[in-house]
Scaffold this motif. Structure first.
Motif, PDB file in Angstrom:
ATOM      1  N   LEU A 121       0.808  -1.215   0.000  1.00  0.00           N
ATOM      2  CA  LEU A 121       0.000   0.000   0.000  1.00  0.00           C
ATOM      3  C   LEU A 121       0.844   1.269   0.000  1.00  0.00           C
ATOM      4  O   LEU A 121       0.309   2.359  -0.108  1.00  0.00           O
ATOM      5  N   GLN A 122       2.147   1.103   0.139  1.00  0.00           N
ATOM      6  CA  GLN A 122       3.078   2.231   0.239  1.00  0.00           C
ATOM      7  C   GLN A 122       2.675   3.200   1.345  1.00  0.00           C
ATOM      8  O   GLN A 122       2.560   4.422   1.149  1.00  0.00           O
ATOM      9  N   LEU A 123       2.481   2.600   2.522  1.00  0.00           N
ATOM     10  CA  LEU A 123       2.213   3.357   3.733  1.00  0.00           C
ATOM     11  C   LEU A 123       3.375   3.169   4.708  1.00  0.00           C
ATOM     12  O   LEU A 123       4.038   2.129   4.702  1.00  0.00           O
ATOM     13  N   PRO A 124       3.621   4.149   5.567  1.00  0.00           N
ATOM     14  CA  PRO A 124       4.638   3.970   6.600  1.00  0.00           C
ATOM     15  C   PRO A 124       4.221   2.874   7.585  1.00  0.00           C
ATOM     16  O   PRO A 124       3.043   2.483   7.631  1.00  0.00           O
ATOM     17  N   VAL A 125       5.171   2.407   8.389  1.00  0.00           N
ATOM     18  CA  VAL A 125       4.855   1.471   9.467  1.00  0.00           C
ATOM     19  C   VAL A 125       5.146   2.126  10.811  1.00  0.00           C
ATOM     20  O   VAL A 125       6.143   2.840  10.978  1.00  0.00           O
ATOM     21  N   PHE A 126       4.250   1.853  11.756  1.00  0.00           N
ATOM     22  CA  PHE A 126       4.333   2.356  13.121  1.00  0.00           C
ATOM     23  C   PHE A 126       4.578   1.136  13.995  1.00  0.00           C
ATOM     24  O   PHE A 126       3.715   0.258  14.103  1.00  0.00           O
ATOM     25  N   MET A 127       5.775   1.062  14.611  1.00  0.00           N
ATOM     26  CA  MET A 127       6.229  -0.212  15.155  1.00  0.00           C
ATOM     27  C   MET A 127       6.521  -0.173  16.651  1.00  0.00           C
ATOM     28  O   MET A 127       6.842   0.865  17.224  1.00  0.00           O
ATOM     29  N   HIS A 128       6.449  -1.379  17.232  1.00  0.00           N
ATOM     30  CA  HIS A 128       6.678  -1.626  18.655  1.00  0.00           C
ATOM     31  C   HIS A 128       7.792  -2.663  18.784  1.00  0.00           C
ATOM     32  O   HIS A 128       7.823  -3.627  18.032  1.00  0.00           O
ATOM     33  N   GLU A 129       8.671  -2.465  19.773  1.00  0.00           N
ATOM     34  CA  GLU A 129       9.714  -3.473  20.035  1.00  0.00           C
ATOM     35  C   GLU A 129      10.110  -3.426  21.509  1.00  0.00           C
ATOM     36  O   GLU A 129      10.403  -2.362  22.033  1.00  0.00           O
ATOM     37  N   ARG A 130      10.042  -4.592  22.152  1.00  0.00           N
ATOM     38  CA  ARG A 130      10.519  -4.726  23.535  1.00  0.00           C
ATOM     39  C   ARG A 130      11.326  -6.020  23.642  1.00  0.00           C
ATOM     40  O   ARG A 130      10.835  -7.103  23.314  1.00  0.00           O
ATOM     41  N   ASP A 131      12.560  -5.895  24.115  1.00  0.00           N
ATOM     42  CA  ASP A 131      13.443  -7.044  24.368  1.00  0.00           C
ATOM     43  C   ASP A 131      13.562  -7.948  23.148  1.00  0.00           C
ATOM     44  O   ASP A 131      13.658  -9.172  23.279  1.00  0.00           O
ATOM     45  N   ALA A 132      13.549  -7.351  21.967  1.00  0.00           N
ATOM     46  CA  ALA A 132      13.592  -8.148  20.733  1.00  0.00           C
ATOM     47  C   ALA A 132      14.349  -7.416  19.635  1.00  0.00           C
ATOM     48  O   ALA A 132      14.131  -7.680  18.453  1.00  0.00           O
ATOM     49  N   ASN A 133      15.259  -6.536  20.020  1.00  0.00           N
ATOM     50  CA  ASN A 133      15.850  -5.638  19.032  1.00  0.00           C
ATOM     51  C   ASN A 133      16.568  -6.361  17.899  1.00  0.00           C
ATOM     52  O   ASN A 133      16.388  -6.017  16.728  1.00  0.00           O
ATOM     53  N   GLN A 134      17.365  -7.350  18.227  1.00  0.00           N
ATOM     54  CA  GLN A 134      18.124  -8.034  17.177  1.00  0.00           C
ATOM     55  C   GLN A 134      17.196  -8.707  16.162  1.00  0.00           C
ATOM     56  O   GLN A 134      17.372  -8.554  14.949  1.00  0.00           O
ATOM     57  N   ARG A 135      16.206  -9.443  16.654  1.00  0.00           N
ATOM     58  CA  ARG A 135      15.278 -10.125  15.744  1.00  0.00           C
ATOM     59  C   ARG A 135      14.417  -9.123  14.997  1.00  0.00           C
ATOM     60  O   ARG A 135      14.117  -9.310  13.809  1.00  0.00           O
ATOM     61  N   PHE A 136      14.035  -8.054  15.675  1.00  0.00           N
ATOM     62  CA  PHE A 136      13.263  -6.972  15.068  1.00  0.00           C
ATOM     63  C   PHE A 136      14.004  -6.396  13.857  1.00  0.00           C
ATOM     64  O   PHE A 136      13.432  -6.248  12.770  1.00  0.00           O
ATOM     65  N   ILE A 137      15.273  -6.086  14.038  1.00  0.00           N
ATOM     66  CA  ILE A 137      16.079  -5.525  12.956  1.00  0.00           C
ATOM     67  C   ILE A 137      16.251  -6.544  11.831  1.00  0.00           C
ATOM     68  O   ILE A 137      16.179  -6.208  10.640  1.00  0.00           O
ATOM     69  N   GLU A 138      16.455  -7.806  12.178  1.00  0.00           N
ATOM     70  CA  GLU A 138      16.628  -8.856  11.167  1.00  0.00           C
ATOM     71  C   GLU A 138      15.388  -8.979  10.275  1.00  0.00           C
ATOM     72  O   GLU A 138      15.513  -9.094   9.044  1.00  0.00           O
ATOM     73  N   LEU A 139      14.218  -8.953  10.881  1.00  0.00           N
ATOM     74  CA  LEU A 139      12.989  -9.108  10.101  1.00  0.00           C
ATOM     75  C   LEU A 139      12.668  -7.852   9.298  1.00  0.00           C
ATOM     76  O   LEU A 139      12.158  -7.936   8.174  1.00  0.00           O
ATOM     77  N   LEU A 140      12.950  -6.708   9.872  1.00  0.00           N
ATOM     78  CA  LEU A 140      12.594  -5.438   9.232  1.00  0.00           C
ATOM     79  C   LEU A 140      13.530  -5.042   8.098  1.00  0.00           C
ATOM     80  O   LEU A 140      13.083  -4.486   7.080  1.00  0.00           O
ATOM     81  N   SER A 141      14.797  -5.324   8.243  1.00  0.00           N
ATOM     82  CA  SER A 141      15.809  -4.816   7.307  1.00  0.00           C
ATOM     83  C   SER A 141      15.504  -5.073   5.834  1.00  0.00           C
ATOM     84  O   SER A 141      15.689  -4.172   4.997  1.00  0.00           O
ATOM     85  N   PRO A 142      15.028  -6.261   5.441  1.00  0.00           N
ATOM     86  CA  PRO A 142      14.752  -6.484   4.008  1.00  0.00           C
ATOM     87  C   PRO A 142      13.651  -5.599   3.437  1.00  0.00           C
ATOM     88  O   PRO A 142      13.554  -5.446   2.217  1.00  0.00           O
ATOM     89  N   TYR A 143      12.837  -5.001   4.309  1.00  0.00           N
ATOM     90  CA  TYR A 143      11.683  -4.212   3.840  1.00  0.00           C
ATOM     91  C   TYR A 143      11.932  -2.707   3.869  1.00  0.00           C
ATOM     92  O   TYR A 143      11.186  -1.948   3.241  1.00  0.00           O
ATOM     93  N   VAL A 144      12.948  -2.269   4.596  1.00  0.00           N
ATOM     94  CA  VAL A 144      13.112  -0.838   4.862  1.00  0.00           C
ATOM     95  C   VAL A 144      13.165  -0.002   3.581  1.00  0.00           C
ATOM     96  O   VAL A 144      12.491   1.031   3.462  1.00  0.00           O
ATOM     97  N   LYS A 145      13.944  -0.441   2.609  1.00  0.00           N
ATOM     98  CA  LYS A 145      14.092   0.352   1.384  1.00  0.00           C
ATOM     99  C   LYS A 145      12.843   0.328   0.517  1.00  0.00           C
ATOM    100  O   LYS A 145      12.696   1.143  -0.393  1.00  0.00           O
TER     101      LYS A 145
END
Length: 265
Positions: A121-145
């Motif tokens: 939809l080409q909308l921004p994402v509003f995200m939550h992360e607690r005690d999961a930073n490494q996995r959060f970054i791993e999952l998110l990174s392929p989508y950021v660009k």
């Protein structure tokens, strides 16, 4: 100033929602983004935003706490909600390995599906992360660009967490957590490291009443009208002029959520 994360559909606002909104306007809050945390709350957030056009906006998403209810039907319902122009982001979505109300596998599935919806939809994402930073970054990174924008709201992590977020160009939302001497004092130093064009402010009302406010409010309920105090606290920590800081975060938030200049308040 813009409050990028406020839970106005919370039951603690049911009796006086119009007064809460009026008080926010009087305090100088020029727009608010109502957070959608599950399907029912996302629908309610949109309905409330529609009652205050050009002042309130909303997000549509499923929080990691509710990830156990996420399925393809949920995804289609979010897609439908997000067609409305008042919906400015997908979320609140992400990972919470602190409480694990849903299993990590359920959280990851719901997070990835919502990231893919945001790309679609080409909308921004509003995200939550607690005690999961490494996995959060791993999952998110392929989508950021592929995403127009992405914010980690209510950042509470350490310097290493912040650096990883900034390395993939995330925006950072700071709440009244920074006003809590018990657990948020480290943020007074970390906010100095956030580039001006990546920093946004929020109350996360009715949660996270700023503890350092004086006089202390009689009620424990946080409100958007307290956003100026949070802005002042962050500006002082960054050794910035408060008015300049508010203008910077307002412009950043407008650009992030693709909203025009709000109604005069």
């Amino acid at each position: 100033m813009i409050d990028i994360g406020v839970n106005l559909t919370n039951k603690r606002f049911q009796k006086d929602i119009n007064e809460v909104i009026a008080n926010a306007k009087q305090a100088g809050v020029s727009s608010m983004i109502i957070t959608g945390t599950n399907l029912a709350e996302s629908e309610a957030a949109l309905q409330l935003a529609q009652n205050y056009p050009d002042y309130l906006f909303s997000t549509a998403g499923i929080h990691p706490h509710d990830a156990d209810s996420f399925d393809k039907t949920s995804l289609n319902q979010l897609r439908s909600l997000a067609q409305d122009p008042s919906v400015k982001a997908i979320g609140e979505c992400g990972l919470d390995f602190n409480r694990n109300y849903s299993t990590p596998a359920e959280q990851e599935y719901a997070f990835i599906e919502q990231l893919e919806l945001a790309v679609e939809l080409q909308l921004p994402v509003f995200m939550h992360e607690r005690d999961a930073n490494q996995r959060f970054i791993e999952l998110l990174s392929p989508y950021v660009k592929q995403l127009p924008n992405a914010v980690l709201h209510c950042f509470t992590g350490d310097q290493f967490d912040l650096q990883r977020c900034l390395e993939i160009d995330l925006h950072i939302g700071i709440t009244g957590w920074i006003c809590d001497e018990r657990r948020g004092a480290h943020l007074l130093e970390l906010v100095k490291l956030i580039p001006a064009n990546r920093l946004m402010i929020e109350t996360d009302s009715p949660y996270l009443l700023p503890r350092s406010m004086r006089p202390k409010p009689k009620s424990s309920r946080n409100e958007p009208k307290y956003l100026p105090y949070i802005a002042q606290t962050i500006a002082h920590a960054r050794q910035q002029n408060v008015e300049q800081f508010i203008e910077q975060t307002t412009q950043t938030s407008r650009a992030f959520f693709n909203i025009g200049r709000a109604l005069t308040v």
